[in-house]
Write an enzyme that holds these catalytic residues in place. Structure first.
Site, PDB file in Angstrom:
ATOM      1  N   HIS A 192       0.810  -1.226   0.000  1.00  0.00           N
ATOM      2  CA  HIS A 192       0.000   0.000   0.000  1.00  0.00           C
ATOM      3  C   HIS A 192       0.843   1.275   0.000  1.00  0.00           C
ATOM      4  CE1 HIS A 192      -3.189   2.757   1.002  1.00  0.00           C
ATOM      5  NE2 HIS A 192      -2.478   3.167   2.038  1.00  0.00           N
ATOM      6  N   ARG A 299      -9.626   1.211  -8.023  1.00  0.00           N
ATOM      7  CA  ARG A 299      -9.625   0.305  -6.859  1.00  0.00           C
ATOM      8  C   ARG A 299     -10.690   0.792  -5.872  1.00  0.00           C
ATOM      9  NH1 ARG A 299      -3.576   0.480  -7.668  1.00  0.00           N
ATOM     10  NH2 ARG A 299      -2.842  -1.678  -7.714  1.00  0.00           N
ATOM     11  N   ARG A 335     -13.352  -1.732 -10.734  1.00  0.00           N
ATOM     12  CA  ARG A 335     -13.149  -3.071 -10.180  1.00  0.00           C
ATOM     13  C   ARG A 335     -13.998  -3.216  -8.922  1.00  0.00           C
ATOM     14  NH1 ARG A 335      -7.329  -4.871  -8.080  1.00  0.00           N
ATOM     15  NH2 ARG A 335      -7.857  -3.469  -6.375  1.00  0.00           N
ATOM     16  N   GLU A 434      -4.916 -12.679 -12.010  1.00  0.00           N
ATOM     17  CA  GLU A 434      -3.899 -12.452 -10.980  1.00  0.00           C
ATOM     18  C   GLU A 434      -3.647 -13.679 -10.116  1.00  0.00           C
ATOM     19  OE1 GLU A 434      -5.054  -9.115  -8.511  1.00  0.00           O
ATOM     20  OE2 GLU A 434      -7.155  -9.691  -8.514  1.00  0.00           O
ATOM     21  N   ASN A 457       0.885  -7.638  -9.553  1.00  0.00           N
ATOM     22  CA  ASN A 457       1.256  -7.556  -8.133  1.00  0.00           C
ATOM     23  C   ASN A 457       0.877  -8.862  -7.437  1.00  0.00           C
ATOM     24  OD1 ASN A 457       1.670  -4.959  -8.936  1.00  0.00           O
ATOM     25  ND2 ASN A 457      -0.097  -4.106  -7.880  1.00  0.00           N
ATOM     26  N   ASP A 458      -0.334  -9.299  -7.710  1.00  0.00           N
ATOM     27  CA  ASP A 458      -0.773 -10.552  -7.093  1.00  0.00           C
ATOM     28  C   ASP A 458      -0.319 -11.775  -7.881  1.00  0.00           C
ATOM     29  OD1 ASP A 458      -2.078  -9.931  -4.679  1.00  0.00           O
ATOM     30  OD2 ASP A 458      -3.652  -8.954  -5.826  1.00  0.00           O
ATOM     31  N   ARG A 468       3.647  -9.963  -0.902  1.00  0.00           N
ATOM     32  CA  ARG A 468       4.031  -8.677  -1.502  1.00  0.00           C
ATOM     33  C   ARG A 468       4.291  -7.583  -0.479  1.00  0.00           C
ATOM     34  NH1 ARG A 468      -1.634  -7.069  -4.623  1.00  0.00           N
ATOM     35  NH2 ARG A 468      -1.093  -4.911  -4.327  1.00  0.00           N
ATOM     36  N   CYS A 505      -2.588  -3.995 -15.352  1.00  0.00           N
ATOM     37  CA  CYS A 505      -2.742  -2.903 -14.391  1.00  0.00           C
ATOM     38  C   CYS A 505      -1.887  -3.110 -13.149  1.00  0.00           C
ATOM     39  CB  CYS A 505      -4.206  -2.717 -14.013  1.00  0.00           C
ATOM     40  SG  CYS A 505      -4.931  -4.174 -13.265  1.00  0.00           S
TER      41      CYS A 505
HETATM   42  C1  PEP Z   1      -2.503  -6.467  -8.962  1.00  0.00           C
HETATM   43  O1  PEP Z   1      -2.661  -7.399  -8.166  1.00  0.00           O
HETATM   44  O2  PEP Z   1      -1.562  -6.410  -9.787  1.00  0.00           O
HETATM   45  C2  PEP Z   1      -3.438  -5.334  -8.970  1.00  0.00           C
HETATM   46  C3  PEP Z   1      -3.387  -4.392  -9.873  1.00  0.00           C
HETATM   47  O3  PEP Z   1      -4.342  -5.272  -7.963  1.00  0.00           O
HETATM   48  P1  PEP Z   1      -4.025  -4.767  -6.486  1.00  0.00           P
HETATM   49  O4  PEP Z   1      -2.631  -4.186  -6.463  1.00  0.00           O
HETATM   50  O5  PEP Z   1      -5.065  -3.780  -6.162  1.00  0.00           O
HETATM   51  O6  PEP Z   1      -4.139  -6.029  -5.693  1.00  0.00           O
HETATM   52 MG    MG Z   2      -4.504  -7.625  -7.094  1.00  0.00          MG
END
Ligand code: PEP
Ligand code: MG
Length: 589
Positions: A192, A299, A335, A434, A457-458, A468, A505
Site C-alpha cells: 500500500h 480500486r 473493479r 492475478e 502484483n498478485d 508482496r 494494471c
Molecule cells: C494487482 O494485483 O496487480 C493489482 C493491480 O491489484 P491490487 O494491487 O489492487 O491487488
Molecule cells: Mg490484485
C-alpha cells in the site's frame, strides 16, 4: 559524510530533504495498570470523563481543519464523536472503575474488550467493522488519560513520514499534503505505502529494519528514492548534491509533462493505450492532468475505507457516475470490492485470518457477503449510463467463481429492473488475471468475458509464493522470472485468440525494464499510477514493436531469471538511457 546512512528498498522515485516525523501509535506500553482505593473512585471517574471530553474536542478541532469537499472524512469523525457521547460506552467502562476498582486506563481496555466480545458474537459484517473504531477511540482516550495527547501528533510543516508500517487506514488519518516522502520498515514494491507514494508522486523507501528507532523525531534527513539511501544529518556538500538532483528531476518531470499529450505509439506505429490506476475519486484530476487515455483500474475498496459505515447504493452510484461522466468518452474500469489481504486493513481485521492474503479476499469476500456485493454492482450498473464504464471482478480463480459473480450481477440487474431504475444492461465485464489458476484456465475464462486485465502484483505474489508486503522476500519479487513471463505471454495469446482485449494494471506496467517485453507480447493497454503515464508513453515512443518482439523471443528461450534481467537491462540501457536516471525498477531490489 552524513552521521549515518541507512539502506532500504526504493519504491517511489524522487528526493526529499527535510525533517523526520516519526509515526507512533502505541501508548499502551506507557499506560499504567493498577488498582485504586475506594476513595479514589470518584476522582478516577472524573479523570475518565475529562479524557472523553478532551478526545471529543480534539476530534472537533480535527474536523474543523478538513476541507469541505472531504465529507466522508468529516462523517467518520462525527460518528466517532457520537460513539464517545453514547452513555452506554461510558457505562461499560466506569463499571470497571466502580466495581473492580481499576484505574481509568485499565478500565478503558476492559470495557472496550467487552464490547469487542459482544460484537464478535454478532454475525453481521457491519457490527464487526465497528470493533476497530472502538479500538481506535480507546487509544485516543488512553492517550489523553496518560497525557500523551492525541494519537497522532499534528503535522505542522512539511515532513518526511517515518513509520514501522503504513496501512490504508493510516493514510485516512494523515494529512498527506504535508508529507514529502515515506520511509517504513515494512512493505515491498507493491504494498500500500508504495502505491500511495507513487500516486502522490513523492519518494518512498521501505524495508529498513527498526527504522522508527534508527531515525530520531525531527532529525534532518535526505531520502533518495532512486537508490533507497537515507542520509541522517547530512553534511552541507551532500545537501547541495541532492538539491541539484532534486532540481534536475523536477526539470525532467516538467519536460515530460509537456509531452504528456503525445500518444504511446512505437516507432513502427503500434499504439499501446496508457491509462491510470486510481484509488480515490479525487485522483481523477491527476489522471486527466497527465493525459491518461482512461482509468484502467479504479480500486473501489479505498472509498469504503474512508467511510465510517458501509456505503449505500445511492452514495456509490453518485461517486461512480461522477467519475464515469468526468472521464467520458474515455473508459473507466471499475473493479468490484477487493477487500481483505493487505487491503482495507483495520475495517476488516476482525476476520482474524492466519493468512489473510490467501483468505477471504476480493471476489471470495463479495460472494460471501452478497448484500454488500450486490449494492455495489447496482451502483456500477446505474453509473455506467453516464459514459464508458466497464466492470471488473478481482481474483477470479476459475470458471465457477466467474459464473457465480455473473449470477449476482444478473440478480442486481433484475432488482434494478423491478425497482424501475435505469441502468446499463450490456456493461462490458472483465476479470483480473492475478492467480496462477486463472492463467491456466484462461481459455475457458476468455469465452465468458469481454476483457482481461493482468494484475502482476498478485500474480507474482501467488505464482512465486512471495508475500508482496514482506520485506524479507522483496528481493525475490521478480517480474522477469521465466514463470511470470510465460504466464503473461500465455494470457495475452489467449486473449488475442479469443478476440478480447488485454490490459495490464499491475505495477509491472509502469516499469521501463518490463515495458519492452509487454509491447513485444502485444498488450493493448498499460495502466499505471497517474504520475507515470507520461513517462510510460515516452518509453513506448522510443521503441519499435519489432525490436521488442526480438527481445521477447530471446527472453522466452531462457530459463534463468538472472540471465533475463541481464539481457533486458542491456537492451533497455542501450535504447532509453536518459529515461533510466529517473526510475526505480523491480531490478533494484
Ligand atoms: C494487482 O494485483 O496487480 C493489482 C493491480 O491489484 P491490487 O494491487 O489492487 O491487488
Ligand atoms: Mg490484485
Amino acid at each position: 559524510m552524513a552521521k549515518k546512512i541507512l539502506q532500504g528498498i526504493p519504491v517511489s522515485v524522487g528526493v526529499a530533504i527535510g525533517h523526520a516525523y516519526i509515526l507512533t501509535r502505541d501508548h499502551f506500553c506507557l499506560a499504567p495498570i493498577q488498582n485504586i482505593s475506594e476513595e479514589l473512585v470518584e476522582q478516577e471517574i472524573k479523570r475518565l470523563e475529562d479524557a472523553f471530553e478532551l478526545t471529543i474536542s480534539n476530534l472537533k478541532e480535527l474536523k474543523a481543519k478538513i476541507p469541505e469537499e472531504q465529507t466522508e472524512y468529516s462523517s467518520i469523525i462525527d460518528t466517532q464523536i457520537m460513539m464517545l457521547q453514547d452513555p452506554k460506552l461510558k457505562h461499560a467502562i466506569t463499571k470497571y472503575i466502580k466495581d473492580m476498582k481499576l484505574n481509568a486506563e485499565w478500565a478503558v481496555e476492559k470495557g472496550i474488550g467487552d464490547i469487542e466480545k459482544t460484537f464478535n458474537g454478532i454475525e453481521d459484517e457491519f457490527f464487526k467493522t465497528r470493533i476497530s473504531e472502538f479500538k481506535l477511540l480507546s487509544r485516543k482516550v488512553i492517550g489523553n488519560l496518560i497525557g500523551a495527547g492525541e494519537e497522532l501528533k499534528p503535522i505542522k510543516s512539511r515532513v518526511i513520514l517515518v513509520a514501522h508500517e503504513l496501512t490504508p487506514a493510516d493514510t485516512v488519518e494523515l494529512d498527506v499534503s504535508k508529507i514529502m516522502a515515506f520511509v517504513t520498515a515494512q512493505g515491498g514494491k507493491t504494498s500500500h505505502v508504495s502505491i500511495v507514494a507513487r500516486t502522490l508522486g513523492i519518494p518512498a523507501i521501505v524495508g529498513i529494519e527498526d527504522v522508527e528507532n534508527q531515525i530520531l523525531d525531527d532529525e534532518f534527513i535526505i531520502v533518495d528514492g532512486f537508490t533507497g539511501r537515507i542520509l541522517i544529518e547530512p553534511e552541507e556538500e551532500e545537501i547541495y548534491e541532492y538539491t541539484e538532483r532534486q532540481i534536475s528531476f523536477e526539470q525532467y518531470k516538467r519536460e515530460l509533462f509537456q509531452q504528456s499529450g503525445l500518444p504511446g505509439k512505437t516507432k513502427d506505429g503500434f499504439h499501446v493505450k496508457v491509462m491510470a490506476n486510481i484509488e480515490l475519486f479525487e485522483e481523477v484530476s491527476s489522471a486527466l492532468d497527465y493525459a491518461a487515455e482512461g482509468i484502467g483500474l479504479y480500486r473501489t475498496e479505498y472509498s469504503y475505507l474512508y467511510r465510517s459505515r458501509l456505503p449505500g447504493e445511492d452514495e456509490l452510484y453518485e461517486e461512480y457516475r461522477d467519475l464515469v461522466s468526468i472521464m467520458s468518452p474515455k473508459p473507466v474500469v471499475i473493479r468490484t470490492l477487493d477487500a481483505g489481504g493487505d487491503k482495507i486493513g483495520k475495517g476488516f481485521e476482525k476476520l482474524e485470518e492466519a493468512n489473510p492474503a490467501m483468505g477471504l479476499r476480493a471476489i471470495r469476500f463479495c460472494l460471501k457477503f452478497k448484500k454488500i456485493f450486490k449494492t455495489q454492482l447496482k451502483a456500477i450498473l446505474r453509473a455506467a449510463e453516464a459514459g464508458n464504464a466497464l466492470l471488473m471482478f478481482p481474483m477470479i480463480s476459475g470458471l465457477e467463481e466467474l459464473r457465480d459473480a455473473k449470477r449476482v450481477l444478473e440478480e442486481a440487474k433484475n432488482e434494478l429492473e423491478k425497482e424501475g431504475k435505469s441502468y446499463k444492461r450490456d456493461i462490458p465485464v472483465g476479470i483480473m488475471i492475478e492467480l496462477p489458476s486463472a492463467v491456466l484456465v484462461a481459455e475457458d475464462l476468455a469465452k465468458e468475458v469481454d476483457f482481461f486485465s493482468i494484475g502482476t502484483n498478485d500474480l507474482i505474489q501467488y505464482s512465486l509464493g512471495i508475500d508482496r508486503t514482506n520485506k524479507y522476500v522483496s528481493h525475490l519479487f521478480q517480474p522477469l522470472h521465466p514463470a511470470i513471463i510465460k504466464s503473461i505471454k500465455h494470457t495475452v495469446d489467449v486473449a488475442k485468440r479469443a478476440g478480447i482485449y488485454v490490459s495490464m494494471c499491475g505495477e509491472m506496467a509502469g516499469d521501463p525494464f518490463c515495458i519492452p517485453l509487454l509491447i513485444g507480447m502485444g498488450v493493448d493497454i498499460l495502466s499505471t499510477t497517474p504520475h507515470s503515464v507520461p513517462g510510460v508513453k515516452r518509453v513506448i515512443r522510443m521503441l519499435s514493436k519489432k525490436e521488442c518482439e526480438d527481445l521477447l523471443n530471446k527472453i522466452l528461450q531462457n530459463s534463468s531469471v538472472k540471465e533475463n534481467n541481464r539481457i533486458v537491462k542491456e537492451k533497455v540501457f542501450d535504447k532509453i538511457p536518459e529515461e533510466l536516471t529517473f526510475y526505480t525498477s523491480f531490478f533494484d531490489n
